[in-house]
Each structure stands twice: as C-alpha cells, then as structure tokens.
Design a protein around this motif. Structure first.
Motif, PDB file in Angstrom:
ATOM      1  N   ARG A  17      38.523  38.628  39.107  1.00  0.00           N
ATOM      2  CA  ARG A  17      39.928  38.163  39.105  1.00  0.00           C
ATOM      3  C   ARG A  17      40.939  39.282  38.274  1.00  0.00           C
ATOM      4  N   VAL A  18      40.152  39.782  37.122  1.00  0.00           N
ATOM      5  CA  VAL A  18      41.252  40.658  36.612  1.00  0.00           C
ATOM      6  C   VAL A  18      41.333  41.758  37.148  1.00  0.00           C
ATOM      7  N   ARG A  19      40.545  42.488  37.806  1.00  0.00           N
ATOM      8  CA  ARG A  19      40.695  43.947  38.425  1.00  0.00           C
ATOM      9  C   ARG A  19      41.738  43.832  39.421  1.00  0.00           C
ATOM     10  N   PRO A  20      42.053  42.998  40.431  1.00  0.00           N
ATOM     11  CA  PRO A  20      43.121  43.030  41.224  1.00  0.00           C
ATOM     12  C   PRO A  20      44.547  42.844  40.502  1.00  0.00           C
ATOM     13  N   VAL A  21      44.400  42.041  39.383  1.00  0.00           N
ATOM     14  CA  VAL A  21      45.671  41.954  38.668  1.00  0.00           C
ATOM     15  C   VAL A  21      46.295  43.207  37.877  1.00  0.00           C
ATOM     16  N   VAL A  22      45.371  43.787  37.248  1.00  0.00           N
ATOM     17  CA  VAL A  22      45.661  45.025  36.541  1.00  0.00           C
ATOM     18  C   VAL A  22      45.887  46.111  37.698  1.00  0.00           C
ATOM     19  N   GLU A  23      45.072  46.260  38.758  1.00  0.00           N
ATOM     20  CA  GLU A  23      45.566  47.195  39.626  1.00  0.00           C
ATOM     21  C   GLU A  23      46.955  47.136  40.277  1.00  0.00           C
ATOM     22  N   ALA A  24      47.368  45.645  40.636  1.00  0.00           N
ATOM     23  CA  ALA A  24      48.481  45.538  40.977  1.00  0.00           C
ATOM     24  C   ALA A  24      49.679  45.618  39.964  1.00  0.00           C
ATOM     25  N   SER A  25      49.411  45.263  38.880  1.00  0.00           N
ATOM     26  CA  SER A  25      50.500  45.482  37.929  1.00  0.00           C
ATOM     27  C   SER A  25      50.976  47.179  37.645  1.00  0.00           C
ATOM     28  N   VAL A  26      49.717  47.690  37.597  1.00  0.00           N
ATOM     29  CA  VAL A  26      49.791  49.420  37.542  1.00  0.00           C
ATOM     30  C   VAL A  26      50.603  49.881  38.741  1.00  0.00           C
ATOM     31  N   GLN A  27      50.287  49.399  39.760  1.00  0.00           N
ATOM     32  CA  GLN A  27      50.799  49.909  41.072  1.00  0.00           C
ATOM     33  C   GLN A  27      52.179  49.707  41.178  1.00  0.00           C
ATOM     34  N   ILE A  28      52.784  48.460  40.749  1.00  0.00           N
ATOM     35  CA  ILE A  28      54.012  48.226  40.618  1.00  0.00           C
ATOM     36  C   ILE A  28      54.865  49.244  39.788  1.00  0.00           C
ATOM     37  N   GLY A  29      54.368  49.428  38.672  1.00  0.00           N
ATOM     38  CA  GLY A  29      54.878  50.397  37.845  1.00  0.00           C
ATOM     39  C   GLY A  29      54.899  51.829  38.429  1.00  0.00           C
ATOM     40  N   ARG A  30      53.850  52.129  39.013  1.00  0.00           N
ATOM     41  CA  ARG A  30      53.500  53.449  39.571  1.00  0.00           C
ATOM     42  C   ARG A  30      54.641  53.774  40.706  1.00  0.00           C
ATOM     43  N   TRP A  31      54.847  52.765  41.558  1.00  0.00           N
ATOM     44  CA  TRP A  31      55.930  52.804  42.379  1.00  0.00           C
ATOM     45  C   TRP A  31      57.381  53.143  41.823  1.00  0.00           C
ATOM     46  N   GLN A  32      57.988  52.545  40.928  1.00  0.00           N
ATOM     47  CA  GLN A  32      58.802  52.848  40.215  1.00  0.00           C
ATOM     48  C   GLN A  32      58.859  54.338  39.746  1.00  0.00           C
ATOM     49  N   LEU A  33      57.866  54.565  38.960  1.00  0.00           N
ATOM     50  CA  LEU A  33      57.792  56.034  38.353  1.00  0.00           C
ATOM     51  C   LEU A  33      57.957  57.122  39.483  1.00  0.00           C
ATOM     52  N   ASP A  34      57.476  56.711  40.616  1.00  0.00           N
ATOM     53  CA  ASP A  34      57.231  57.809  41.760  1.00  0.00           C
ATOM     54  C   ASP A  34      58.576  57.865  42.585  1.00  0.00           C
ATOM     55  N   GLY A  35      59.457  56.662  42.497  1.00  0.00           N
ATOM     56  CA  GLY A  35      60.396  56.541  43.055  1.00  0.00           C
ATOM     57  C   GLY A  35      60.287  56.202  44.690  1.00  0.00           C
ATOM     58  N   VAL A  36      59.252  55.293  44.957  1.00  0.00           N
ATOM     59  CA  VAL A  36      58.942  55.009  46.357  1.00  0.00           C
ATOM     60  C   VAL A  36      59.874  53.982  46.668  1.00  0.00           C
ATOM     61  N   ARG A  37      61.026  54.253  47.539  1.00  0.00           N
ATOM     62  CA  ARG A  37      61.999  53.157  47.762  1.00  0.00           C
ATOM     63  C   ARG A  37      61.365  52.094  48.890  1.00  0.00           C
TER      64      ARG A  37
END
Length: 376
Positions: free
Chosen positions: A337-357
């Motif tokens: 349960r924890v792994r997909p939440v951690v991965e999704a939380s990180v991914q949302i931030g990474r999209w912002q950092l990388d400027g993925v529109r």
C-alpha cells in the motif's frame, strides 16, 4: 495472548501515539518515550487528513474531537497563478461514505488530541527521554533510557521519525533522500471564501496551495526547488515566503498579508524513504516515517503512519506468537500500500521539476486515492 506483555514505543508523533492507544486498549503494558519535553504539542502549522486517516482516528476514539476542531470539505480545485479556477474535482471518500473526504486541521490541535488519548489510555509516558537498545534476545529487548534506567520489553516499536536513530541502531541502512523540492508553510486567518484546498501549479513556485483548518484558520504552502538551508537565515523566512506568495492571485493577497512572523513560517525539504525487505530486526519494528516518507503532494504522510499503527496493533493483538513471520506479514501488508503512494507522490513532484506540461496529475491522484479506499 498474555496481557503481561510489555511494549516500548519510541516517539510520540502520530504513529507512536496511535500504536500506544491501540495496544493499551488490547491490554498490553506500554511505555512511550518522547525526546521533546513538550511532546511537540505546539509545533507545525496545519495538516490535511483524508478519509483513510480519519478512519484510523475514529478507531482511536478521537474522531469527534477532530471533527469539532477541524474543517471538513469534499473537493479540490486546480487554479491558474492568478486565481482563476481551471478545474474542480470531487475528493474520493477514502475512509468510506460515512466520513468526510477531507478534514483540514491545525497540527497542534491534532497532536494535543492524541496526547490526551495516550494519557487517558494509562500508558507510562516519559518526556525529554530517548532510548538506546542494549541487546536483543529471542523473546525481548533490553533497553537503557537516557534517564539512566534500564528495562526489558517484549517488543520495541520505533516511531522516531524520518531521522530514526533506532532504525540505524538495528542495522537498517536506508536513509531519506531529498527529491529536489522544498516547502514553505504558515498558518493564517481563513478568508471567508476558502472552503476547500486550491492548488496553483506554476508561477514563481512549482505549487502554491492552502487548506482550511477551522472556521477561522487555514494553512498555506508554497513549493519551490530546495536550497541550501544555511543560505536562508531563519529571520528571513517570512520575507522569503511572502516574496513567493505575493505573485499569486485569488485569495492569496489576503493570506500574504499575514505572513509577517518568521518564527511562524516553516521551511522543509521534500524527502523520500522506503525501507525495503522488512521493517523489523528481531523484536524491534518500525512504523511511520521511520519506515517510509513521501512528499506531501498527496497529503498521505500522516495517514500512512496512522495506518501502520492500526495494522501492527491488529496483528500483535490477534497473535500469541510474536515472531519474524508476524513482522514480515506486517511489512508485506503495508508495503503493498505504501509503495504506490510514495512513488505517486514523488512522481507528481518530479513532473513539476521537469516542467512536464502534459502530466496527468489529476489522473495519478485519482488512481492512487482509489486504492486507498480499501482497508489497509
């Protein structure tokens, strides 16, 4: 199961308080040690509690207090930096249809509510105290506390947070890693029109948002790329956050007026942690941030910690045998349960950092939150 079993809980945050309450309810003898003299009763600005967190708080017997002191709502809006609402989405009721989707709460209020519940449970509490594990046997752990006393426990629950000294002491080498983002947080009066979380992506920061925490208060936050903490004097915190927030429209001008006291502004890096393989060594087991941590992009940090406490307490209370198999079952049940939440939380931030529109932030949020409707 013998009620003579003894448990030491290290750390009095959400996970440590919750597991203490639940194990005392099951009839176990529980000692809780907390390093801070004030039990962190005044620290923090606000917290967003989604349904799966509320479900555990109800199990702890504190839901009515949380409901009375917080602010419940059921939607989130995505806005442009100028405050124009671009999209409104109903929040999933991850705790079930009989609980609100989300409650915003002042973090000190939540902590004080849990503190009272721990006190009422009859647990022994030692504040301003830390623990050093001296040695493990097959059936218990001998521990020396910083007050000089020594004790034997059948189990030690390490709830001592992201920088857990207990995690390192038992040989787990995983450490939190920065994700590249940092967040400024502050508590402020709630503008009348703020009745939900609004999130602005873009502008001078990656994310700017706020959450109502009572009829009169909210907490606001602005996310930017992390900077060397040493380069930001604490006395400049209000100026730094106000500079970022002042470019946002909508309710932000009213909020920004109240960002004046640097002592009330918190600056924290986003970190990621997920201990792999197992969350225990012998009779010492990790819960909460000691085992996992994710950026607050899904507002699931406290919820996952509360769920850890609930699941571990269920397993301990139901079993006469506390062995590797039980603790591994706890890990496997939680990590799925924890792994997909951690991965999704990180991914949302990474999209912002990388400027993925074209990133599907709402889609990833909805998919992850749907999973959380199931019992942990």
């Amino acid at each position: 199961m013998s009620t003579a079993r003894t448990v030491l809980v290290i750390g009095g945050g959400a996970a440590g308080n919750a597991v203490t309450i639940l194990l005392r309810r099951a009839g176990l003898t529980v000692d809780l040690v907390e390093a801070k003299d004030d039990w962190n009763a005044t620290a923090g600005s606000g917290i967003t509690l989604q349904g799966n967190a509320l479900r555990v708080l109800r199990e702890l017997g504190v839901w009515e207090q949380v409901k009375a002191s917080g602010f419940g709502f059921g939607s989130v809006a995505i806005t442009a930096p100028d405050g124009t609402v671009l999209h409104t989405q109903e929040d999933l009721r991850t705790g079930g249809d009989d609980l609100p989707a989300t409650v915003g709460l002042q973090r000190p209020r939540l902590q004080r509510t849990l503190i009272k519940a721990v006190r009422d449970s009859g647990a022994t509490v030692r504040l301003g105290t830390t623990a050093e594990i001296l040695g493990q046997g097959p059936d218990g752990v001998r521990v020396r506390l910083s007050d000089g006393t020594e004790h034997r426990y059948d189990l030690v629950v390490a709830a001592d947070g992201l920088g857990s000294a207990t995690r390192a002491a038992i040989g787990i080498t995983a450490k939190p890693e920065p994700t590249g983002m940092a967040i400024w947080r502050v508590a402020a009066p709630r503008p009348v029109g703020v009745t939900r979380t609004d999130l602005a992506y873009g502008g001078p920061a990656y994310i700017a948002g706020y959450c109502p925490t009572s009829e009169t208060t909210l907490y606001a936050y602005v996310v930017e790329a992390n900077r060397d903490r040493a380069s930001i004097p604490p006395e400049s915190y209000a100026d730094e956050m106000r500079r970022l927030a002042s470019s946002y429209g909508g309710h932000w001008p009213e909020i920004t007026e109240h960002i004046t006291d640097p002592a009330k502004v918190n600056y924290t890096w986003f970190d990621r942690l997920l201990v792999e393989g197992s969350w225990h060594r012998g009779r010492v087991v990790l819960v909460g941030d000691a085992a996992h941590c994710c950026p607050p992009t899904l507002a699931q940090g406290a919820a996952l910690s509360l769920e850890d406490a609930w699941v571990l307490a269920q397993l301990l209370s139901a079993s006469d045998v506390w062995d590797d198999a039980l603790f591994q079952a706890y890990y496997e049940r939680r990590v799925a349960r924890v792994r997909p939440v951690v991965e999704a939380s990180v991914q949302i931030g990474r999209w912002q950092l990388d400027g993925v529109r074209d990133a599907d932030v709402p889609g990833l949020m909805a998919g992850t939150m749907t999973m959380l409707r199931e019992l942990p």
